[in-house]
Design a protein around this motif. Structure first.
Motif, PDB file in Angstrom:
ATOM      1  N   PHE A   1     -66.261 -52.827 -84.666  1.00  0.00           N
ATOM      2  CA  PHE A   1     -64.875 -52.368 -84.331  1.00  0.00           C
ATOM      3  C   PHE A   1     -63.773 -52.943 -85.086  1.00  0.00           C
ATOM      4  CE2 PHE A   1     -66.862 -51.144 -80.380  1.00  0.00           C
ATOM      5  CZ  PHE A   1     -67.014 -49.783 -80.537  1.00  0.00           C
ATOM      6  N   GLY A   2     -63.959 -54.378 -85.500  1.00  0.00           N
ATOM      7  CA  GLY A   2     -63.009 -54.721 -86.199  1.00  0.00           C
ATOM      8  C   GLY A   2     -63.345 -54.310 -87.727  1.00  0.00           C
ATOM      9  N   GLY A   3     -64.447 -54.170 -88.215  1.00  0.00           N
ATOM     10  CA  GLY A   3     -64.844 -53.548 -89.572  1.00  0.00           C
ATOM     11  C   GLY A   3     -64.170 -52.386 -89.943  1.00  0.00           C
ATOM     12  N   LEU A   4     -64.047 -51.472 -88.790  1.00  0.00           N
ATOM     13  CA  LEU A   4     -63.272 -50.212 -89.020  1.00  0.00           C
ATOM     14  C   LEU A   4     -61.845 -50.195 -89.209  1.00  0.00           C
ATOM     15  CD1 LEU A   4     -65.150 -48.193 -85.933  1.00  0.00           C
ATOM     16  CD2 LEU A   4     -65.537 -48.053 -88.455  1.00  0.00           C
ATOM     17  N   ILE A   5     -61.451 -51.220 -88.580  1.00  0.00           N
ATOM     18  CA  ILE A   5     -59.897 -51.478 -88.670  1.00  0.00           C
ATOM     19  C   ILE A   5     -59.479 -52.292 -90.274  1.00  0.00           C
ATOM     20  CG2 ILE A   5     -57.829 -53.067 -88.032  1.00  0.00           C
ATOM     21  CD1 ILE A   5     -59.111 -52.757 -85.171  1.00  0.00           C
ATOM     22  N   THR A   6     -60.513 -53.259 -90.393  1.00  0.00           N
ATOM     23  CA  THR A   6     -60.243 -53.761 -91.599  1.00  0.00           C
ATOM     24  C   THR A   6     -60.456 -52.903 -92.921  1.00  0.00           C
ATOM     25  OG1 THR A   6     -60.928 -55.870 -90.629  1.00  0.00           O
ATOM     26  CG2 THR A   6     -61.217 -55.625 -92.935  1.00  0.00           C
ATOM     27  N   ARG A   7     -61.625 -52.015 -92.829  1.00  0.00           N
ATOM     28  CA  ARG A   7     -61.925 -51.204 -93.922  1.00  0.00           C
ATOM     29  C   ARG A   7     -60.810 -50.482 -94.396  1.00  0.00           C
ATOM     30  NH1 ARG A   7     -66.330 -48.473 -91.882  1.00  0.00           N
ATOM     31  NH2 ARG A   7     -67.635 -50.527 -92.773  1.00  0.00           N
ATOM     32  N   LYS A   8     -59.814 -49.714 -93.457  1.00  0.00           N
ATOM     33  CA  LYS A   8     -58.432 -49.096 -93.945  1.00  0.00           C
ATOM     34  C   LYS A   8     -57.488 -49.891 -94.276  1.00  0.00           C
ATOM     35  CE  LYS A   8     -55.190 -46.341 -91.652  1.00  0.00           C
ATOM     36  NZ  LYS A   8     -54.310 -46.804 -90.655  1.00  0.00           N
ATOM     37  N   GLU A   9     -57.408 -51.133 -93.689  1.00  0.00           N
ATOM     38  CA  GLU A   9     -56.269 -51.764 -94.005  1.00  0.00           C
ATOM     39  C   GLU A   9     -56.409 -52.808 -95.199  1.00  0.00           C
ATOM     40  OE1 GLU A   9     -53.265 -51.628 -92.696  1.00  0.00           O
ATOM     41  OE2 GLU A   9     -54.018 -49.919 -91.218  1.00  0.00           O
ATOM     42  N   VAL A  10     -57.631 -52.888 -95.796  1.00  0.00           N
ATOM     43  CA  VAL A  10     -57.772 -53.921 -96.927  1.00  0.00           C
ATOM     44  C   VAL A  10     -57.651 -53.173 -98.060  1.00  0.00           C
ATOM     45  CG1 VAL A  10     -60.396 -53.483 -97.199  1.00  0.00           C
ATOM     46  CG2 VAL A  10     -59.290 -55.726 -97.423  1.00  0.00           C
ATOM     47  N   LYS A  11     -57.436 -51.910 -97.969  1.00  0.00           N
ATOM     48  CA  LYS A  11     -57.138 -50.755 -99.102  1.00  0.00           C
ATOM     49  C   LYS A  11     -55.720 -50.526 -99.211  1.00  0.00           C
ATOM     50  CE  LYS A  11     -61.774 -48.889 -98.902  1.00  0.00           C
ATOM     51  NZ  LYS A  11     -62.694 -47.821 -98.740  1.00  0.00           N
ATOM     52  N   SER A  12     -55.224 -50.687 -98.079  1.00  0.00           N
ATOM     53  CA  SER A  12     -53.746 -50.219 -98.119  1.00  0.00           C
ATOM     54  C   SER A  12     -52.623 -51.416 -97.928  1.00  0.00           C
ATOM     55  CB  SER A  12     -53.443 -49.381 -97.315  1.00  0.00           C
ATOM     56  OG  SER A  12     -53.805 -49.602 -95.859  1.00  0.00           O
TER      57      SER A  12
ATOM     58  N   SER B   1     -54.722 -67.554-104.442  1.00  0.00           N
ATOM     59  CA  SER B   1     -55.911 -67.244-105.414  1.00  0.00           C
ATOM     60  C   SER B   1     -57.261 -67.915-104.994  1.00  0.00           C
ATOM     61  CB  SER B   1     -55.293 -67.976-106.799  1.00  0.00           C
ATOM     62  OG  SER B   1     -55.274 -69.476-106.544  1.00  0.00           O
ATOM     63  N   TRP B   2     -57.446 -68.903-104.264  1.00  0.00           N
ATOM     64  CA  TRP B   2     -58.676 -69.102-104.077  1.00  0.00           C
ATOM     65  C   TRP B   2     -59.481 -68.366-102.667  1.00  0.00           C
ATOM     66  CZ3 TRP B   2     -58.453 -70.513 -98.768  1.00  0.00           C
ATOM     67  CH2 TRP B   2     -56.963 -70.799 -98.236  1.00  0.00           C
ATOM     68  N   ARG B   3     -58.785 -67.169-102.304  1.00  0.00           N
ATOM     69  CA  ARG B   3     -59.463 -66.575-101.057  1.00  0.00           C
ATOM     70  C   ARG B   3     -60.840 -66.101-101.713  1.00  0.00           C
ATOM     71  NH1 ARG B   3     -59.092 -61.193-101.943  1.00  0.00           N
ATOM     72  NH2 ARG B   3     -57.240 -60.525-103.354  1.00  0.00           N
ATOM     73  N   PRO B   4     -61.669 -65.975-100.725  1.00  0.00           N
ATOM     74  CA  PRO B   4     -62.905 -65.432-101.269  1.00  0.00           C
ATOM     75  C   PRO B   4     -62.889 -63.782-101.370  1.00  0.00           C
ATOM     76  CG  PRO B   4     -63.126 -66.742 -99.065  1.00  0.00           C
ATOM     77  CD  PRO B   4     -61.622 -66.387 -99.344  1.00  0.00           C
ATOM     78  N   PRO B   5     -63.604 -63.318-102.344  1.00  0.00           N
ATOM     79  CA  PRO B   5     -63.603 -61.922-102.532  1.00  0.00           C
ATOM     80  C   PRO B   5     -63.886 -61.018-101.229  1.00  0.00           C
ATOM     81  CG  PRO B   5     -65.470 -62.646-103.561  1.00  0.00           C
ATOM     82  CD  PRO B   5     -64.747 -63.918-102.755  1.00  0.00           C
ATOM     83  N   ASN B   6     -63.066 -60.025-101.134  1.00  0.00           N
ATOM     84  CA  ASN B   6     -63.169 -58.895-100.153  1.00  0.00           C
ATOM     85  C   ASN B   6     -64.536 -58.768 -99.645  1.00  0.00           C
ATOM     86  OD1 ASN B   6     -60.459 -59.201-100.054  1.00  0.00           O
ATOM     87  ND2 ASN B   6     -60.297 -56.967-100.776  1.00  0.00           N
ATOM     88  N   ALA B   7     -65.342 -58.515-100.559  1.00  0.00           N
ATOM     89  CA  ALA B   7     -66.700 -58.232-100.566  1.00  0.00           C
ATOM     90  C   ALA B   7     -67.753 -59.107 -99.696  1.00  0.00           C
ATOM     91  CB  ALA B   7     -67.743 -57.878-101.729  1.00  0.00           C
ATOM     92  N   ALA B   8     -67.268 -60.471 -99.693  1.00  0.00           N
ATOM     93  CA  ALA B   8     -67.895 -61.602 -99.065  1.00  0.00           C
ATOM     94  C   ALA B   8     -67.831 -61.649 -97.812  1.00  0.00           C
ATOM     95  CB  ALA B   8     -67.431 -63.017 -99.654  1.00  0.00           C
ATOM     96  N   PHE B   9     -66.565 -60.998 -96.988  1.00  0.00           N
ATOM     97  CA  PHE B   9     -66.279 -61.051 -95.487  1.00  0.00           C
ATOM     98  C   PHE B   9     -67.507 -60.392 -94.800  1.00  0.00           C
ATOM     99  CE2 PHE B   9     -62.553 -62.369 -97.630  1.00  0.00           C
ATOM    100  CZ  PHE B   9     -62.016 -63.253 -96.642  1.00  0.00           C
TER     101      PHE B   9
END
Length: 162
Positions: A18-29, A38-46
């Motif tokens: 369920f969290g992934g459904l929320i994140t998927r939309k918001e990570v692109k907007s 700058s040190w944050r992991p890439p989105n694909a790692a999460f």
């Protein structure tokens, strides 16, 4: 014993989906519009990291459950703390990504990290293996807490007119 093993191991993934459904939309907007370190992991790692962590913590909960003979009086504290941290874990994403409330998410993730540490302390006398399965989760939460803090610091709330 397969049903409890599979159920308890899979349980954390329910909130993750369920969290992934929320994140998927918001990570692109919304997430693209805020300042991030700058040190944050890439989105694909999460999703990879969370799938691994959820599986480990779920299996750890099964080990504790099994060692204590199921949902018994003795399991109240260790599995109660586990349930509390799981609820806090599932709540973070709707707060941060859904409500865009970075400050409240910061407070929530600090509570989550403390509850995970308390869960680990309660699990240690029962199953060292279960406790060790939580170590990567606690380490990731320390990183996530630092990331949440930097995002909160670098994205002040817009001033509201009186």
């Amino acid at each position: 014993m397969w049903i409890p093993l599979l159920s308890l191991t899979a349980l954390p993934h329910v909130g993750g989906i369920f969290g992934g459904l929320i994140t998927r939309k918001e990570v692109k907007s919304w997430y693209t519009t805020i300042n991030k370190p700058s040190w944050r992991p890439p989105n694909a790692a999460f999703p990879i990291v969370w799938t691994t962590l959820y599986t480990g913590m779920g299996y750890g909960s099964y080990l504790v459950w099994k060692e204590l003979g199921g949902f018994t009086q003795d399991s109240l504290v260790p599995l109660g703390l586990y349930g509390m941290q799981l609820a806090l874990n599932w709540a973070w994403t709707p707060i941060f990504f859904g409500a865009h409330n970075i400050k409240l998410a910061m407070i929530e993730i600090v509570m989550l990290t403390g509850t995970v540490a308390a869960t680990m302390v309660s699990w240690y006398p029962i199953s060292r293996t279960a406790t060790l399965l939580m170590v990567p989760y606690l380490a990731w939460l320390c990183l996530a807490t630092s990331l949440n803090y930097c995002i909160w610091r670098d994205n002040p709330d817009p001033k509201k007119d009186d």
